[in-house]
Write a protein that holds these residues in place. Sequence first.
Motif, PDB file in Angstrom:
ATOM      1  N   ARG A  98      -3.340   6.513   2.970  1.00 57.47           N
ATOM      2  CA  ARG A  98      -2.863   5.188   2.592  1.00 57.47           C
ATOM      3  C   ARG A  98      -3.770   4.640   1.505  1.00 57.47           C
ATOM      4  O   ARG A  98      -4.987   4.552   1.684  1.00 57.47           O
ATOM      5  N   CYS A 142       0.830  -1.194   0.000  1.00 58.88           N
ATOM      6  CA  CYS A 142       0.000   0.000   0.000  1.00 58.88           C
ATOM      7  C   CYS A 142       0.872   1.255   0.000  1.00 58.88           C
ATOM      8  O   CYS A 142       1.986   1.247   0.525  1.00 58.88           O
ATOM      9  N   TRP A 196       1.580   5.138   0.973  1.00 58.76           N
ATOM     10  CA  TRP A 196       1.323   6.239   1.897  1.00 58.76           C
ATOM     11  C   TRP A 196       1.806   7.531   1.253  1.00 58.76           C
ATOM     12  O   TRP A 196       2.916   7.583   0.716  1.00 58.76           O
TER      13      TRP A 196
END
Length: 287
Positions: free
Chosen positions: A216, A203, A205
Amino acid sequence: MSMTAVWELGATLGEGPVWVARDAALWFVDIKAPAIHRFTPATGETRSWPAPAQVGWVLPSARGDMIAGLQTGICRFDPVTGLFTPIAAPEAHLPTNRLNDATVASDGAIWCGSMDDGEEADTGRFYRMDGAGCLDAGLPPICITNGPAFSPDGTVMYHNDTLGRRLWASDVVDGRITATRLFATIEDGAGYPDGPTVDAEGCVWVGLFCGWGVRRYAPDGRLLTTVSLPVANVTKVAFGGPDLRTAYATTAAKGLTAEERAAQPLAGALFAFDAGVAGLAGTLANI
């Protein structure tokens, strides 16, 4: 979520946090009050080195020292002596540009971006640097580049068009970009996408300048989480600590009015919070 200001240094433009395991410390820079900073969480020790020009990033080298991106070019930085030694100047022909953000890919190459210091002209580009030299990555020029950051398997590079509020994802094969697609867009009023970082789950950020927090995103571009901070200008997150589960966020006082500065006494501080997920172990630059 518990948010702690671990170093209230009041950075003008804090940027480029990177966890260096061999030092058990977080390194970052202040671009506009040019300096390299190091925070050691186990002891609380802080240390700073002045830089001879605006410094956009600092990264660990396999040689034991650091590599720094200055407005004047890429330099080798020796923390013992505090000396900066030039090694490449990819934009010597663009004196109003400066280097702005960077990362080390899994093969040890440094990928970095540049920007127009006046934040007006589309003169920012991305570069890839290894032991053989520093080359243009081939992406279209934009005003303010941020990133890049790589997926856990190293095949996707995330990079931002900050003023355009767009996040891009590029496929990378053997150190070359083969395709680029829009990853996400930041809506009006939510700030500008600053530095990206990727966690162990893949993921992304993204710090939000003028956006009071960090977002995120899932690997498919879906917004998963927003973490709020008590300051408007959040520039970038890095994962650190022995388990890489502490998120460190750099912030900036740049651009705040006197009234805004008074209302945000922690602007420019280094913050820490539990990310709820581990980050990726860093790679040493092969330069």
